[in-house]
Design a protein around this motif. Structure first.
Motif, PDB file in Angstrom:
ATOM      1  N   PRO A 271      -2.487  13.228   2.527  1.00  0.00           N
ATOM      2  CA  PRO A 271      -1.741  14.170   1.616  1.00  0.00           C
ATOM      3  C   PRO A 271      -1.279  15.596   2.080  1.00  0.00           C
ATOM      4  CG  PRO A 271      -4.179  13.881   1.138  1.00  0.00           C
ATOM      5  CD  PRO A 271      -3.946  13.164   2.312  1.00  0.00           C
ATOM      6  N   THR A 272      -1.662  16.154   3.114  1.00  0.00           N
ATOM      7  CA  THR A 272      -1.123  17.336   3.703  1.00  0.00           C
ATOM      8  C   THR A 272      -1.072  17.231   5.343  1.00  0.00           C
ATOM      9  OG1 THR A 272      -2.991  18.299   4.037  1.00  0.00           O
ATOM     10  CG2 THR A 272      -2.184  18.684   2.004  1.00  0.00           C
ATOM     11  N   ASN A 273      -0.220  18.097   5.875  1.00  0.00           N
ATOM     12  CA  ASN A 273      -0.006  18.137   7.223  1.00  0.00           C
ATOM     13  C   ASN A 273      -1.157  18.441   8.047  1.00  0.00           C
ATOM     14  OD1 ASN A 273       0.874  20.602   9.502  1.00  0.00           O
ATOM     15  ND2 ASN A 273       1.681  18.610   9.751  1.00  0.00           N
ATOM     16  N   GLU A 274      -2.228  19.400   7.209  1.00  0.00           N
ATOM     17  CA  GLU A 274      -3.318  20.165   7.709  1.00  0.00           C
ATOM     18  C   GLU A 274      -4.371  18.719   7.796  1.00  0.00           C
ATOM     19  OE1 GLU A 274      -1.580  21.385   5.448  1.00  0.00           O
ATOM     20  OE2 GLU A 274      -0.820  23.076   6.664  1.00  0.00           O
TER      21      GLU A 274
ATOM     22  N   GLU B  41      -6.514   5.676  -3.312  1.00  0.00           N
ATOM     23  CA  GLU B  41      -6.513   6.669  -4.605  1.00  0.00           C
ATOM     24  C   GLU B  41      -7.350   7.759  -4.414  1.00  0.00           C
ATOM     25  OE1 GLU B  41      -6.722   6.476  -9.479  1.00  0.00           O
ATOM     26  OE2 GLU B  41      -6.331   4.586  -8.215  1.00  0.00           O
ATOM     27  N   ARG B  42      -8.560   7.835  -3.944  1.00  0.00           N
ATOM     28  CA  ARG B  42      -9.397   8.867  -3.822  1.00  0.00           C
ATOM     29  C   ARG B  42      -8.941   9.641  -2.777  1.00  0.00           C
ATOM     30  NH1 ARG B  42     -14.048   9.701  -0.770  1.00  0.00           N
ATOM     31  NH2 ARG B  42     -14.628   7.354  -0.093  1.00  0.00           N
ATOM     32  N   LEU B  43      -8.564   9.154  -1.769  1.00  0.00           N
ATOM     33  CA  LEU B  43      -8.223  10.258  -0.615  1.00  0.00           C
ATOM     34  C   LEU B  43      -6.705  10.439  -0.676  1.00  0.00           C
ATOM     35  CD1 LEU B  43     -10.243   8.644   2.201  1.00  0.00           C
ATOM     36  CD2 LEU B  43     -10.836  10.543   0.926  1.00  0.00           C
TER      37      LEU B  43
ATOM     38  N   TYR C   3      -6.301  -3.985   8.040  1.00  0.00           N
ATOM     39  CA  TYR C   3      -5.944  -2.929   7.613  1.00  0.00           C
ATOM     40  C   TYR C   3      -5.507  -2.512   6.518  1.00  0.00           C
ATOM     41  CZ  TYR C   3      -5.707  -0.559  12.482  1.00  0.00           C
ATOM     42  OH  TYR C   3      -5.947  -0.187  13.803  1.00  0.00           O
ATOM     43  N   MET C   4      -4.762  -3.375   5.560  1.00  0.00           N
ATOM     44  CA  MET C   4      -4.321  -3.020   4.228  1.00  0.00           C
ATOM     45  C   MET C   4      -5.550  -3.326   3.426  1.00  0.00           C
ATOM     46  SD  MET C   4      -1.415  -1.740   4.240  1.00  0.00           S
ATOM     47  CE  MET C   4      -0.811  -1.995   2.429  1.00  0.00           C
ATOM     48  N   ARG C   5      -6.280  -4.452   3.568  1.00  0.00           N
ATOM     49  CA  ARG C   5      -7.687  -4.565   2.749  1.00  0.00           C
ATOM     50  C   ARG C   5      -8.663  -3.753   2.740  1.00  0.00           C
ATOM     51  NH1 ARG C   5      -9.908  -8.961   4.794  1.00  0.00           N
ATOM     52  NH2 ARG C   5      -8.154  -9.902   5.636  1.00  0.00           N
ATOM     53  N   ALA C   6      -8.789  -3.172   4.009  1.00  0.00           N
ATOM     54  CA  ALA C   6      -9.945  -2.217   4.353  1.00  0.00           C
ATOM     55  C   ALA C   6      -9.488  -0.676   3.776  1.00  0.00           C
ATOM     56  CB  ALA C   6     -10.057  -2.031   5.844  1.00  0.00           C
ATOM     57  N   LEU C   7      -8.232  -0.446   3.939  1.00  0.00           N
ATOM     58  CA  LEU C   7      -7.760   0.973   3.279  1.00  0.00           C
ATOM     59  C   LEU C   7      -7.439   1.226   2.033  1.00  0.00           C
ATOM     60  CD1 LEU C   7      -5.475   1.743   6.590  1.00  0.00           C
ATOM     61  CD2 LEU C   7      -7.591   2.835   5.782  1.00  0.00           C
ATOM     62  N   THR C   8      -7.022   0.007   1.365  1.00  0.00           N
ATOM     63  CA  THR C   8      -6.572   0.239   0.048  1.00  0.00           C
ATOM     64  C   THR C   8      -7.510   0.567  -1.032  1.00  0.00           C
ATOM     65  OG1 THR C   8      -4.960  -1.481   0.439  1.00  0.00           O
ATOM     66  CG2 THR C   8      -5.214  -1.024  -1.867  1.00  0.00           C
ATOM     67  N   PRO C   9      -8.633   0.172  -0.968  1.00  0.00           N
ATOM     68  CA  PRO C   9      -9.806   0.944  -1.718  1.00  0.00           C
ATOM     69  C   PRO C   9      -9.779   2.286  -1.827  1.00  0.00           C
ATOM     70  CG  PRO C   9     -10.594  -1.054  -0.707  1.00  0.00           C
ATOM     71  CD  PRO C   9      -9.363  -0.829  -0.115  1.00  0.00           C
ATOM     72  N   PHE C  10      -9.451   2.935  -0.670  1.00  0.00           N
ATOM     73  CA  PHE C  10      -9.744   4.457  -0.449  1.00  0.00           C
ATOM     74  C   PHE C  10      -8.677   5.102  -0.823  1.00  0.00           C
ATOM     75  CE2 PHE C  10     -12.707   2.298   2.435  1.00  0.00           C
ATOM     76  CZ  PHE C  10     -13.879   2.982   2.107  1.00  0.00           C
TER      77      PHE C  10
ATOM     78  N   ILE D  31     -11.799   6.570   7.773  1.00  0.00           N
ATOM     79  CA  ILE D  31     -12.180   7.162   6.564  1.00  0.00           C
ATOM     80  C   ILE D  31     -13.088   8.313   6.532  1.00  0.00           C
ATOM     81  CG2 ILE D  31     -13.499   6.220   4.539  1.00  0.00           C
ATOM     82  CD1 ILE D  31     -10.600   5.269   4.570  1.00  0.00           C
ATOM     83  N   ASP D  32     -13.965   8.234   7.502  1.00  0.00           N
ATOM     84  CA  ASP D  32     -15.137   9.365   7.742  1.00  0.00           C
ATOM     85  C   ASP D  32     -14.132  10.784   7.722  1.00  0.00           C
ATOM     86  OD1 ASP D  32     -17.146   7.844   7.636  1.00  0.00           O
ATOM     87  OD2 ASP D  32     -17.608   8.210   9.850  1.00  0.00           O
ATOM     88  N   ALA D  33     -12.925  10.641   8.846  1.00  0.00           N
ATOM     89  CA  ALA D  33     -12.247  11.769   8.998  1.00  0.00           C
ATOM     90  C   ALA D  33     -11.451  12.192   7.840  1.00  0.00           C
ATOM     91  CB  ALA D  33     -11.440  11.458  10.264  1.00  0.00           C
ATOM     92  N   ALA D  34     -10.829  11.186   7.204  1.00  0.00           N
ATOM     93  CA  ALA D  34      -9.935  11.626   6.146  1.00  0.00           C
ATOM     94  C   ALA D  34     -10.904  12.154   4.925  1.00  0.00           C
ATOM     95  CB  ALA D  34      -9.149  10.385   5.577  1.00  0.00           C
TER      96      ALA D  34
END
Ligand SMILES: Cc1ncc(COP(=O)(O)O)c(C=O)c1O
Length: 379
Positions: free
Chosen positions: A298-301, A273-275, A264-271, A372-375
């Motif tokens: 970043p937000t509750n919504e 900052e952008r997200l 998970y960490m390897r897959a998510l870390t690259p995203f 990642i799609d959803a975020a």
């Protein structure tokens, strides 16, 4: 549907259960309970570990052992499961909720320092997600208050460490959970870690309906009788048999869970900052028990939108604790109201991804793709 949790077997659980049944000791204090306790004592280097029917019960037992009452206050993080507070409220103590700090999501030592007064008898810490809370900070604050006990609600963190020392060994008592959602399971179960030898005898009296039955079983007295308060807190040996299989397989379980975290960490870390994602942080002097993988959106919504999309695409992600300080019972049982802004913020933005021992790499990759799609749409 990729489930959020899937209880996993190591192998000998059913054989051990069958042995407990055929050998005929199915109540508490049986041979499998002794084996589970011995494994935990050895691994943690502690004088005693008493098995209980749940972590909640182990916390209630702690409140009884400290003889807490209406004049006493217990400081508890607001960002935790109800049991962390409930067990002490039930004993009649007043609860004072502390905020968490944003790096580990564990109790904030600075807020604890502000909340301490002469009525405070204990501070309960939680190692959220199996990551050590700021124990150095807590120890520094409590060095000035030697009469205040540290209790570790270590429902998530069995076998994690802080400065090389196992979690669960920093306070007078610590509690464990073996509920089916935890790392090591037996359906429902828990344990009390006893770090001070002087407490052992009373622990066993309170666990066993207030009697000195343990002394009787050890052959030290010829009959047992009512000695103290207590309840029926002991774990059935049927469940202890299941638990022994899990504890004997602890290395394999931890290895599998560490691999899930790493992927998970390897897959998510690259995203991140952008997200604008915040991922779990393990302090430099600590190791994790790999209890879960959370992400702060970043937000509750955005968090709520991501949860909805993931569900629609067959992935069971979930939120976590609803702040206790503003809950109905939290307000009733607390003696004073203090803002816990980090708790409020984190609770609204946190999302947990599916996480269990046998989660396959391909299912994990699908979870990440959907997340990642959803975020990317939501933020
Ligand atoms: C931090 C914490 N403490 C205590 C508990 C209660 O554990 P049990 O179900 O074993 O009573 C939980 C359960 O999720 C928990 O997360």
């Amino acid at each position: 549907m990729i489930r959020f949790n899937q209880p996993g077997l190591v192998g000998p659980e059913i054989d051990y259960l069958a042995k407990a049944v055929s050998d005929g000791h199915t109540s508490s204090s049986g041979p499998f309970s002794d084996r589970a306790s011995a494994i935990l004592c050895e691994a943690l280097g502690v004088p005693d570990v008493a098995l209980t029917t749940s972590c909640t019960d182990a916390l209630e037992l702690t409140a009884m052992l400290l003889d807490l009452g209406p004049d006493d206050t217990v400081i508890v993080p607001s960002f935790t499961f109800t049991s962390t507070a409930l067990a002490f409220a039930r004993q009649g103590a007043r609860i004072r909720f502390a905020d968490i700090e944003p790096r580990t999501l564990g109790i904030d030592p600075n807020h604890v320092a502000e909340l301490i007064d002469d009525s405070v008898r204990a501070v309960v810490v939680v190692h959220y997600a199996g990551v050590p809370c700021d124990l150095d900070g807590i120890q520094a604050v409590l060095a000035r208050h030697p009469n205040i006990e540290v209790i570790e609600d270590n429902a998530h963190g069995l076998f994690a460490t802080h400065r090389g020392q196992p979690l669960g060994t920093f306070g007078r008592f610590a509690t464990l959970s073996f509920h089916e959602t935890k790392n090591f399971i037996c359906g429902e179960g828990g344990a009390l870690i006893v770090n001070d030898e002087a407490d052992i005898s009373r622990v066993h009296t309170l666990i066993d309906k207030g009697t000195n039955r343990r002394e009787f079983l050890l052959g030290n007295v010829d009959k047992y009788s009512w000695r103290d308060t207590g309840s029926s807190f002991g774990l059935s040996d049927l469940l202890a048999a299941y638990l022994v299989a899990q504890l004997e397989g602890a290395e394999e379980i931890l290895r599998k869970r560490a691999a899930v975290t790493d992927r998970y960490m390897r897959a998510l870390t690259p995203f991140s900052e952008r997200l604008g994602l915040q991922l779990p942080h393990v302090p430099e002097h600590g190791t994790s028990a790999h209890h879960m993988l959370y992400v702060l959106l970043p937000t509750n919504e955005a968090r709520n939108a991501v949860l909805r999309t993931m569900k629609a695409r067959g992935v069971q992600a979930t939120f976590h604790y609803v702040p206790l300080h503003s809950s109905e019972a939290g307000r009733r049982f607390s003696d004073s109201h203090h803002a816990c802004p980090v708790t409020d913020d984190v609770s609204g933005r946190l999302l947990r991804l599916p996480y269990y021992n046998d989660l396959t790499p391909s299912d994990q990759d699908y979870v990440v793709e959907v997340f990642i799609d959803a975020a990317s749409t939501a933020v």
